[in-house]
Write a protein that holds these residues in place. Structure first.
Motif, PDB file in Angstrom:
ATOM      1  N   THR A 102       1.881  -2.899   4.100  1.00 52.67           N
ATOM      2  CA  THR A 102       0.509  -3.276   3.784  1.00 52.67           C
ATOM      3  C   THR A 102      -0.466  -2.413   4.567  1.00 52.67           C
ATOM      4  OG1 THR A 102       0.324  -4.901   5.569  1.00 52.67           O
ATOM      5  CG2 THR A 102       1.273  -5.659   3.483  1.00 52.67           C
ATOM      6  N   SER A 103      -1.754  -2.632   4.309  1.00 50.92           N
ATOM      7  CA  SER A 103      -2.797  -1.897   5.032  1.00 50.92           C
ATOM      8  C   SER A 103      -2.827  -2.272   6.503  1.00 50.92           C
ATOM      9  CB  SER A 103      -4.164  -2.174   4.392  1.00 50.92           C
ATOM     10  OG  SER A 103      -4.443  -3.573   4.399  1.00 50.92           O
TER      11      SER A 103
ATOM     12  N   LEU B 180       0.837  -1.196   0.000  1.00 49.78           N
ATOM     13  CA  LEU B 180       0.000   0.000   0.000  1.00 49.78           C
ATOM     14  C   LEU B 180       0.876   1.251   0.000  1.00 49.78           C
ATOM     15  CD1 LEU B 180      -2.797   1.347   0.253  1.00 49.78           C
ATOM     16  CD2 LEU B 180      -2.526   1.198   2.749  1.00 49.78           C
TER      17      LEU B 180
END
Length: 463
Positions: free
Chosen positions: A292-293, A249
């Motif tokens: 990442t998220s 992300l």
């Protein structure tokens, strides 16, 4: 008064009666008997057991047939299992509870055996039901990235010392599986989806009573950090990268402070590398961190070599003279990196015109241009074996030769006396070519009149 206090016993009773009239005595006899009592006796499979396990009951060889009545009371005498009546012995199984996790529970099992004559016998035994420990543990986290090391601490309720056994499905790495506290690590997960683990703690107390506690934890996927960049280059140069990351992300690019990063939080940044003015290769490391998220990160490092700009230089014995002016140029270039000058390629230019690419050194004859000062630009371009380019420029000056020209202003063939003055002749003036003017006027008798300047010295012919 008399009695029979044991079973299967008897008393012979004799009654003799005498007569007040002297008649013969009369005698009567009976036998009084007690019936044989039944025998109640049983054994238990264990005198103590953990909660949740059955107690098995069997009679002994002393126990007799009859009607069997069973009941169980707790330590307060309260009936917990009502009367169970069997017309003959049947093996019994009692499941007695202990709702505490710290205290024993005491139960009494009772048996009454009766026969058809109404006789009976009673037998009882005490059993102890040990409590189960209430297994539990505290996890430092329940949702986390795969590089996190979990800390697990036992939180079991018990009054006993315990044995511990930690496990996980699927397999995880415990630093110790038999202690009250442990750390556990997990396989790296870069699949793009979470992994789920069931962590189990089994505890066993001194009475071998056990309990198990399970906790499911989620291990988030890590991103995949990956990119490619040219492995080497000449600088200054701006290069892009090819991103091959996955599940990312956010991006963070880091490298040397001397490199200008354009788009340090972009998936496709560019890097401006400064010229390498040293004499060896410069190695730059580029670090990519992707997130990442869920906040899980991964890093990848690649490197690029920036080759030095070669030093291109030449020398000549003399760079200004009168023409025609031949010059031998000596190539002093250095490709650096301990490489030979022969590893380079060169091109010599005169006033922008490429003249020689076959030789390291260069020879050229420079010509004067009429009565003007001629300036020639000499440039040497050098290319290293890594295609790094540099050049060196210097200038050659070719001076024009002096021009001696006498301008005749009057009649130089005339009657005597003939006076030689600036009205008769003078030297032609050339700004770029001439510096000094020297006159010698030689008479027929050998007399010489000398002077300098644009104009001749005064003289005359009087004969």
């Amino acid at each position: 008064s008399d009695s029979l206090i044991t079973d299967n016993d008897s008393i012979i009773v004799n009654l003799t009666v005498t007569s007040p009239y002297g008649c013969s005595d009369d005698i009567d006899q009976i036998v009084i008997r007690t019936i044989e009592d039944p025998v109640a006796e049983f054994s238990v499979s264990t005198q103590s057991i953990c909660h949740g396990l059955p107690i098995l009951i069997d009679t002994t060889s002393q126990s007799t047939d009859g009607n069997y009545s069973w009941y169980v009371t707790n330590q307060d005498g309260i009936l917990v299992i009502d009367t169970i009546i069997n017309t003959s012995f049947q093996p019994q199984e009692f499941l007695l509870n202990n709702t505490s996790n710290t205290l024993d529970s005491l139960y009494t099992i009772h048996l009454i055996v009766g026969n058809t004559s109404g006789c009976n016998d009673t037998f009882s035994q005490n059993v102890i039901i040990h409590p189960l420990p209430q297994a539990s543990f505290i996890s430092s986290e329940q949702e986390f990235c795969s590089d996190v090391i979990l800390t697990l601490n036992d939180n079991t309720i018990t009054s006993s010392d315990l044995e511990f056994s930690w496990s996980s499905v699927p397999f995880a790495n415990f630093n110790n599986t038999n202690t009250s506290s442990t750390n556990v690590s997990f396989e790296s997960n870069s699949s793009g989806v979470s992994d789920f683990y069931t962590i189990s703690l089994e505890v066993i107390d001194l009475n071998e009573c056990s309990d198990t506690y399970e906790l499911e934890v989620e291990v988030f996927t890590k991103p995949i950090a990956l990119f490619s960049i040219d492995q080497d280059a000449c600088a200054p140069v701006t290069l892009g990268i090819t991103d091959a990351s996955d599940f990312a992300l956010n991006y963070l690019w880091q490298t040397s402070s001397s490199v200008d990063v354009i788009g340090s939080n972009s998936s496709n940044p560019s890097f401006s590398f400064p010229e390498n003015i040293g004499d060896t290769d410069s190695l730059y490391f580029i670090n990519l961190t992707v997130i990442t998220s869920n906040g899980c990160d991964s890093s990848f490092i690649d490197s690029i070599i920036i080759h030095p700009t070669p030093n291109v230089e030449f020398s000549a014995m003399l760079l200004d003279s009168c023409g025609p002016f031949p010059i031998d140029f000596i190539n002093l270039s250095d490709p650096y990196n301990n490489q030979s000058i022969n590893s380079m390629s060169f091109m010599w230019f005169i006033d922008g015109l490429a003249l020689d690419s076959n030789n390291i050194d260069f020879e050229y004859e420079f010509l004067s241009v009429n009565e003007d000062i001629a300036t020639y630009e000499v440039m040497l371009q050098g290319i290293s074996q890594h295609d790094c380019i540099s050049s060196y420029t210097d200038y050659v000056t070719v001076y024009p030769d002096p021009i001696a020209t006498i301008d005749v202003l009057g009649d130089i063939l005339d009657c005597s006396p003939l006076y030689i003055t600036d009205q008769l002749i003078e030297a032609q003036f050339f700004v770029n070519t001439n510096l000094n003017y020297y006159w010698n006027l030689t008479h027929s008798d050998g007399l010489i009149t000398s002077g300098n300047g644009i104009y001749p010295p005064s003289d005359s012919l009087i004969t």
